[in-house]
Design a protein around this motif. Structure first.
Motif, PDB file in Angstrom:
ATOM      1  N   GLY A   1       0.858  -1.185   0.000  1.00 13.12           N
ATOM      2  CA  GLY A   1       0.000   0.000   0.000  1.00 13.12           C
ATOM      3  C   GLY A   1       0.889   1.229   0.000  1.00 13.12           C
ATOM      4  N   SER A   2       0.443   2.304  -0.610  1.00 10.71           N
ATOM      5  CA  SER A   2       1.301   3.495  -0.652  1.00 10.71           C
ATOM      6  C   SER A   2       0.466   4.731  -0.941  1.00 10.71           C
ATOM      7  CB  SER A   2       2.403   3.350  -1.717  1.00 10.71           C
ATOM      8  OG  SER A   2       1.831   3.200  -3.003  1.00 10.71           O
TER       9      SER A   2
ATOM     10  N   VAL B   1       3.587  -5.559   4.328  1.00 11.23           N
ATOM     11  CA  VAL B   1       2.947  -6.506   5.252  1.00 11.23           C
ATOM     12  C   VAL B   1       3.886  -7.682   5.498  1.00 11.23           C
ATOM     13  CG1 VAL B   1       0.980  -8.028   5.624  1.00 11.23           C
ATOM     14  CG2 VAL B   1       0.667  -5.846   4.414  1.00 11.23           C
ATOM     15  N   GLY B   2       4.055  -8.046   6.758  1.00 19.17           N
ATOM     16  CA  GLY B   2       4.875  -9.195   7.123  1.00 19.17           C
ATOM     17  C   GLY B   2       4.181 -10.052   8.153  1.00 19.17           C
TER      18      GLY B   2
ATOM     19  N   ARG C   1      -5.124   2.627   3.828  1.00 19.84           N
ATOM     20  CA  ARG C   1      -6.431   2.422   3.179  1.00 19.84           C
ATOM     21  C   ARG C   1      -6.270   1.718   1.830  1.00 19.84           C
ATOM     22  NH1 ARG C   1     -11.874   2.097   4.420  1.00 19.84           N
ATOM     23  NH2 ARG C   1     -13.110   2.748   2.630  1.00 19.84           N
ATOM     24  N   SER C   2      -5.136   1.900   1.185  1.00 19.09           N
ATOM     25  CA  SER C   2      -4.902   1.292  -0.132  1.00 19.09           C
ATOM     26  C   SER C   2      -4.211  -0.071  -0.041  1.00 19.09           C
ATOM     27  CB  SER C   2      -4.039   2.227  -0.994  1.00 19.09           C
ATOM     28  OG  SER C   2      -2.704   2.258  -0.532  1.00 19.09           O
ATOM     29  N   THR C   3      -3.906  -0.519   1.184  1.00 16.46           N
ATOM     30  CA  THR C   3      -3.106  -1.731   1.357  1.00 16.46           C
ATOM     31  C   THR C   3      -3.889  -3.003   1.008  1.00 16.46           C
ATOM     32  OG1 THR C   3      -1.684  -0.756   3.036  1.00 16.46           O
ATOM     33  CG2 THR C   3      -1.900  -3.161   3.073  1.00 16.46           C
TER      34      THR C   3
ATOM     35  N   LYS D   1      -4.314 -11.687  -2.577  1.00 21.27           N
ATOM     36  CA  LYS D   1      -4.459 -10.550  -1.672  1.00 21.27           C
ATOM     37  C   LYS D   1      -5.913 -10.093  -1.576  1.00 21.27           C
ATOM     38  CE  LYS D   1       0.117  -8.449  -2.441  1.00 21.27           C
ATOM     39  NZ  LYS D   1       0.836  -7.200  -2.828  1.00 21.27           N
ATOM     40  N   THR D   2      -6.244  -9.554  -0.410  1.00 20.04           N
ATOM     41  CA  THR D   2      -7.535  -8.895  -0.211  1.00 20.04           C
ATOM     42  C   THR D   2      -7.286  -7.538   0.442  1.00 20.04           C
ATOM     43  OG1 THR D   2      -7.801  -9.965   1.942  1.00 20.04           O
ATOM     44  CG2 THR D   2      -8.830 -11.047   0.046  1.00 20.04           C
ATOM     45  N   ALA D   3      -8.237  -6.639   0.297  1.00 25.13           N
ATOM     46  CA  ALA D   3      -8.052  -5.290   0.857  1.00 25.13           C
ATOM     47  C   ALA D   3      -7.967  -5.349   2.385  1.00 25.13           C
ATOM     48  CB  ALA D   3      -9.207  -4.392   0.425  1.00 25.13           C
TER      49      ALA D   3
END
Length: 274
Positions: free
Chosen positions: A53-54, A70-71, A166-168, A188-190
């Motif tokens: 996300g950025s 994300v980890g 929010r965009s991750t 991936k999911t939001a």
């Protein structure tokens, strides 16, 4: 890595500082704004392809990019059923004439902590949903990079962090052939977030007894006090005084100004992200 010099080492000329203070006393600011007027703001998301996300925020000439990675990791001992948030901040050497090469100094560390605290206590992210099992949770690494410092880094960085989160897109946690958890970045999911609870940081400066919002670079070096009030919905979730002092009456006035300004920032944030 880079950091910036402590505010005590920053300076402008006596004549310029006197001019700024004289104008503020008459209700006008050096850039023509009113005391409660924000600079122009621009928010863009998904500006870094390699991040989960950025976002990029322009607040006047202040420019901040936030990236989320994300980890997987272990939960904190005092929150065993919650995911982990880690916020770091760096001010690049070319961000201002006062930037220095080296590890982040106390100003950069404070910037990261103010943003971290607002997100953590707002309910914007439900960290319990980031728990996978008793030993593994998602870890959200939020890295803030200041590309240009024209003042009020906290408010710009906070908006960038919120927009980036929010965009991750959250990778699925799956088990490999040995039973160990790993991230599947092809699935991936939001990331779940509640935009109505987004923390809004409002920094307020004081020159003599006059309060101003969103101080720009030269104004920051002319301040007698500065405080950041972070609000989620109608509740204050964080207060950080970073310079000088405020009387009780000034503090009450600062809170009133913060509530008025946060509505403008929240509306702009929602308009940019929805």
């Amino acid at each position: 890595m880079a950091s910036i010099s402590p505010y005590g080492k920053r300076f402008i000329s006596y004549l310029r500082r006197s001019q700024i203070r004289r104008l503020v006393a008459s209700g006008v600011r050096i850039d023509g704004r009113k005391p409660d007027q924000l600079r122009d703001i621009s928010i863009k998301t998904n500006v870094v392809n390699t991040a989960d996300g950025s976002a990029e925020v322009l607040l006047g000439k202040t420019r901040v990019v936030a990236g989320v990675k994300v980890g997987l990791g272990q939960p904190f001992q005092d929150a065993p059923d919650e995911g982990v948030l880690i916020v770091n901040a760096e001010i690049l050497p070319h961000a201002s004439p006062y930037s220095e090469i080296g590890p982040p100094d106390e100003t950069a560390i404070e910037l990261a902590r103010v943003v971290d605290r607002g997100i953590r206590h707002s309910g914007f992210i439900d960290f319990k949903k980031l728990s996978i099992d008793p030993t593994k949770v998602y870890v959200l690494w939020v890295d803030l990079y200041v590309l240009n410092d024209d003042g009020n880094l906290v408010d710009a960085s906070n908006l960038a962090a919120i927009a980036a989160l929010r965009s991750t897109m959250l990778p699925a946690a799956v088990k490999d052939e040995t039973g160990a958890l790993k991230l599947d970045r092809n699935n991936k999911t939001a990331l779940s977030s509640d935009l109505s609870k987004a923390p809004i940081a409002v920094s307020i400066g004081k020159i003599d007894s006059q309060l101003i919002v969103d101080p720009e670079f030269e104004e920051e070096m002319s301040l007698d006090g500065r405080i950041t009030i972070t609000i989620s919905q109608d509740s204050i979730v964080s207060i950080q005084k970073t310079a000088g002092y405020f009387t009780e009456a000034e503090l009450n006035q600062a809170v009133d100004m913060a509530y008025l300004v946060k509505d403008k920032l929240r509306d702009l944030l929602i308009k940019s992200l929805v």
